[in-house]
Design an enzyme around this catalytic site. Structure first.
Site, PDB file in Angstrom:
ATOM      1  N   SER A 170      34.740  45.147  -6.623  1.00 34.88           N
ATOM      2  CA  SER A 170      33.550  44.521  -7.196  1.00 34.88           C
ATOM      3  C   SER A 170      33.894  43.855  -8.516  1.00 34.88           C
ATOM      4  CB  SER A 170      32.473  45.581  -7.449  1.00 34.88           C
ATOM      5  OG  SER A 170      32.095  46.143  -6.215  1.00 34.88           O
TER       6      SER A 170
ATOM      7  N   LYS B  38       9.263  -1.072   2.451  1.00 32.45           N
ATOM      8  CA  LYS B  38       8.560  -0.202   3.407  1.00 32.45           C
ATOM      9  C   LYS B  38       9.426   0.210   4.588  1.00 32.45           C
ATOM     10  CE  LYS B  38       5.085  -1.815   5.923  1.00 32.45           C
ATOM     11  NZ  LYS B  38       3.690  -2.203   6.246  1.00 32.45           N
TER      12      LYS B  38
ATOM     13  N   ARG C 261       0.807  -1.232   0.000  1.00 31.70           N
ATOM     14  CA  ARG C 261       0.000   0.000   0.000  1.00 31.70           C
ATOM     15  C   ARG C 261       0.837   1.278   0.000  1.00 31.70           C
ATOM     16  NH1 ARG C 261      -3.968  -0.800   4.791  1.00 31.70           N
ATOM     17  NH2 ARG C 261      -2.562  -2.498   5.348  1.00 31.70           N
TER      18      ARG C 261
HETATM   19  C1  UD1 Z   1      -0.424  -7.904  12.604  1.00 31.62           C
HETATM   20  C2  UD1 Z   1      -1.010  -8.811  13.671  1.00 31.62           C
HETATM   21  C3  UD1 Z   1      -2.259  -8.141  14.262  1.00 31.62           C
HETATM   22  C4  UD1 Z   1      -1.872  -6.801  14.822  1.00 31.62           C
HETATM   23  C5  UD1 Z   1      -1.211  -5.940  13.774  1.00 31.62           C
HETATM   24  C6  UD1 Z   1      -0.662  -4.681  14.416  1.00 31.62           C
HETATM   25  C7  UD1 Z   1      -0.587 -11.139  13.022  1.00 31.62           C
HETATM   26  C8  UD1 Z   1      -1.131 -12.353  12.413  1.00 31.62           C
HETATM   27  N1  UD1 Z   1      -1.383 -10.072  13.076  1.00 31.62           N
HETATM   28  O1  UD1 Z   1      -1.372  -7.810  11.551  1.00 31.62           O
HETATM   29  O2  UD1 Z   1      -2.788  -8.959  15.292  1.00 31.62           O
HETATM   30  O3  UD1 Z   1      -3.044  -6.145  15.306  1.00 31.62           O
HETATM   31  O4  UD1 Z   1      -0.087  -6.636  13.167  1.00 31.62           O
HETATM   32  O5  UD1 Z   1      -0.094  -3.839  13.455  1.00 31.62           O
HETATM   33  O6  UD1 Z   1       0.544 -11.158  13.483  1.00 31.62           O
HETATM   34  N2  UD1 Z   1       5.778  -9.726   8.202  1.00 31.62           N
HETATM   35  C9  UD1 Z   1       6.827 -10.537   7.885  1.00 31.62           C
HETATM   36  N3  UD1 Z   1       6.582 -11.719   7.254  1.00 31.62           N
HETATM   37  C10 UD1 Z   1       5.328 -12.121   6.930  1.00 31.62           C
HETATM   38  C11 UD1 Z   1       4.249 -11.282   7.280  1.00 31.62           C
HETATM   39  C12 UD1 Z   1       4.506 -10.088   7.915  1.00 31.62           C
HETATM   40  O7  UD1 Z   1       7.986 -10.207   8.157  1.00 31.62           O
HETATM   41  O8  UD1 Z   1       5.202 -13.203   6.368  1.00 31.62           O
HETATM   42  C13 UD1 Z   1       6.048  -8.464   8.884  1.00 31.62           C
HETATM   43  C14 UD1 Z   1       5.633  -7.257   8.102  1.00 31.62           C
HETATM   44  O9  UD1 Z   1       6.697  -6.778   7.311  1.00 31.62           O
HETATM   45  C15 UD1 Z   1       5.264  -6.274   9.180  1.00 31.62           C
HETATM   46  C16 UD1 Z   1       4.770  -7.149  10.316  1.00 31.62           C
HETATM   47  O10 UD1 Z   1       5.302  -8.430  10.075  1.00 31.62           O
HETATM   48  O11 UD1 Z   1       6.390  -5.550   9.638  1.00 31.62           O
HETATM   49  C17 UD1 Z   1       3.249  -7.196  10.411  1.00 31.62           C
HETATM   50  O12 UD1 Z   1       2.741  -7.734   9.223  1.00 31.62           O
HETATM   51  P1  UD1 Z   1       1.354  -7.253   8.611  1.00 31.62           P
HETATM   52  O13 UD1 Z   1       1.073  -8.056   7.423  1.00 31.62           O
HETATM   53  O14 UD1 Z   1       1.374  -5.789   8.496  1.00 31.62           O
HETATM   54  O15 UD1 Z   1       0.366  -7.727   9.787  1.00 31.62           O
HETATM   55  P2  UD1 Z   1      -1.059  -7.146  10.098  1.00 31.62           P
HETATM   56  O16 UD1 Z   1      -2.048  -7.760   9.179  1.00 31.62           O
HETATM   57  O17 UD1 Z   1      -0.998  -5.684  10.205  1.00 31.62           O
HETATM   58 CA    CA Z   2       0.632  -3.998   9.660  1.00 32.73          CA
END
Ligand code: UD1
Ligand code: CA
Length: 464
Positions: free
Chosen positions: A413, A31, A24
């Site tokens: 100057s 990011k 996004r």
């Molecule tokens: C996650 C949490 C949610 C919480 C929210 C807060 C889980 C399942 N959910 O959801 O409960 O309320 O964060 O912001 O944990 N990332 C990885 N590898 C992956 C997936 C994600 O490194 O396979 C990293 C992303 O880069 C990011 C973080 O983990 O920094 C969170 O991932 P994101 O997909 O944003 O999780 P949310 O759906 O926001």
């Molecule tokens: Ca997130």
């Protein structure tokens, strides 16, 4: 399980999740490398890790892994674990597990949650060192998208349900998971091995370890942050812009508390560290980058950009200056519209006026270049007057050369000083001169054609 019974001595490892693409953001830049107050998001998180004095720090990378790793190559103690493909937050932590010492505790942070303060994290670490699974939660007015904290009637945490998996009743819960948690490594290893991906997103959720802890009889503790901005994540540009304002407002607040006058605390950007003495005044629209020092009584006019600059006591930077890598003496006057480039050193009482550029130059006490000049690679003594439009021609097309202008010299100057030359002490160079060899001290040197007046000349008249 020995880990859970060795309170407070258990070593701390931190795992920072940074593998996500950040779709996004609509950017080619991973990011976690997007800048917040001039520093990558991940840099903010790693600053906090540093404050926690963690024994080990592992960053889980995926999208743009190489760029992320290169951006932090100067932190040799950091470890990186590649998550490929990205199967969820639980799967991400699993990639770091081989790097974590047994018997310690592991704190999970998010590379896109830049402002979580060490003071909120340390209690979680202490809980984990006492054997618990500790969570950081936040009450949000609009919890859409977040995992919800599920509690039993007596208030004990039972689990976390992701927004996409939640029932309408669960979605009504406003207590949310920040994502940040801490637990004994041995427990994490066991729980992560038990994760399943039979959920709405087909991912291995880190959040599922909470229910596993409850089933194991491991205590679950939840601490709630008071300032939601501390735990906001960056998923899109408007969230990043919001956090930028949060950081800038906090910086302005710290400056005001320290006694700095800000013409408008909302119109100031600090992208680095700004150190101010007493009674400093900063007008609107200024940007400070890197390390900037403003000594007692210094004044910075509107719309100035200062990067890695030291401004001496009582010095005044007039509007619209661009100052980079310079040091400015006490009582100096700079601008308006001045440009100082790296390694410039101006002594006390120097005046640099409008449309004057100084590069890799030094000016001694009381010297002045007030109008329309270029002073490049020059060593200028004390009380020198650089006349309007003086150019120090430092570049011969292949190499740069140094010019020396000794004490009390005056350049007329529109004079051009072709480097390398020395202008002797007290010398005067006549206006409009181009000098390409040393100018003797104490005398007037003129190098220009004499004016000629032609008798009998008439102006042309337009043909009929
Ligand atoms: C996650 C949490 C949610 C919480 C929210 C807060 C889980 C399942 N959910 O959801 O409960 O309320 O964060 O912001 O944990 N990332 C990885 N590898 C992956 C997936 C994600 O490194 O396979 C990293 C992303 O880069 C990011 C973080 O983990 O920094 C969170 O991932 P994101 O997909 O944003 O999780 P949310 O759906 O926001
Ligand atoms: Ca997130």
């Amino acid at each position: 399980m020995t880990t859970a019974t060795t309170p407070s001595s258990a070593t701390l490892s931190v795992v920072v999740l940074a593998a996500g693409k950040g779709t996004r953001m609509r950017s080619d830049l991973p990011k976690v490398l997007q800048p917040l107050a001039g520093k990558p998001l991940l840099g903010h998180v790693l600053d906090t890790v540093h404050q926690l004095a963690a024994e080990r720090a592992v960053v889980v990378t995926g999208f743009g892994a190489q760029r992320v790793q290169e951006a932090f190559a100067h932190q040799p103690h950091l470890r990186f674990a590649l998550q490929e493909p990205q199967l969820g937050t639980g799967h991400a932590v699993q990639q770091a597990l081989p790097d974590l010492p047994d018997g310690g505790v592991c704190l999970v942070l998010y590379g896109d949650v830049p402002l979580a303060p060490a003071a909120s994290l340390l209690p979680l670490v202490a809980e984990a060192q006492a054997g618990a699974l500790a969570l950081l939660t936040v009450e949000l007015d609009d919890p859409t998208g977040y995992g919800r904290i599920l509690r039993s009637a007596d208030g004990a945490v039972q689990g976390i349900v992701e927004h996409k998996d939640a029932t309408p009743a669960q979605r009504a819960v406003r207590e949310c998971n920040t994502g940040i948690l801490c637990a004994p490594v041995a427990h994490l290893r066991r729980w992560l091995g038990q994760l399943r991906n039979d959920n709405a997103q087909g991912e291995y959720y880190l959040t599922d370890v909470v229910a596993l802890a409850v089933a194991d009889g491991v205590p679950v503790r939840a601490a709630t942050v008071t300032d939601a901005d501390d735990v906001l994540g960056v998923n899109d540009r408007s969230q990043l812009a919001h956090l930028e304002r949060v950081v800038q407002q906090r910086a302005a607040r710290r400056l005001l508390d320290a006694g700095v006058t800000l013409a408008d605390p909302a119109r100031l950007d600090v992208r680095g560290a700004l150190h101010c003495g007493r009674d400093v005044f900063i007008d609107v629209g200024c940007v400070f980058e890197g390390e900037v020092h403003l000594a007692d009584g210094a004044r910075v006019g509107p719309y100035a950009v200062l990067r890695d600059v030291r401004v001496g006591a009582g010095a005044v930077v007039h509007p619209f200056c661009h100052l980079d890598g310079a040091s400015i003496g006490a009582g100096a006057l700079i601008g308006p519209f001045a440009r100082l480039r790296p390694t410039t050193a101006l002594a006390d009482g120097v005046h640099i006026g409008n449309f004057v550029e100084v590069k890799n130059g030094t000016l001694g006490p009381g010297s002045k270049a007030n109008h329309l000049s270029y002073v490049g690679d020059a060593t200028v003594g004390a009380r020198v007057n650089i006349g309007a439009g003086t150019i120090v021609a430092n570049y011969d097309g292949a190499n740069k050369h140094r010019t020396v202008i000794e004490d009390d010299a005056h350049t007329g100057s529109n004079s051009v000083l072709v480097a390398p030359i020395t202008v002797g002490a007290g010398a005067t160079i006549g206006a409009g001169s181009t000098v390409s060899k040393d100018v003797p001290p104490g005398k007037l040197t003129v190098a220009r054609a004499r004016a000629v007046t032609l008798d009998g000349w008439t102006r042309p008249v337009k043909k009929k």
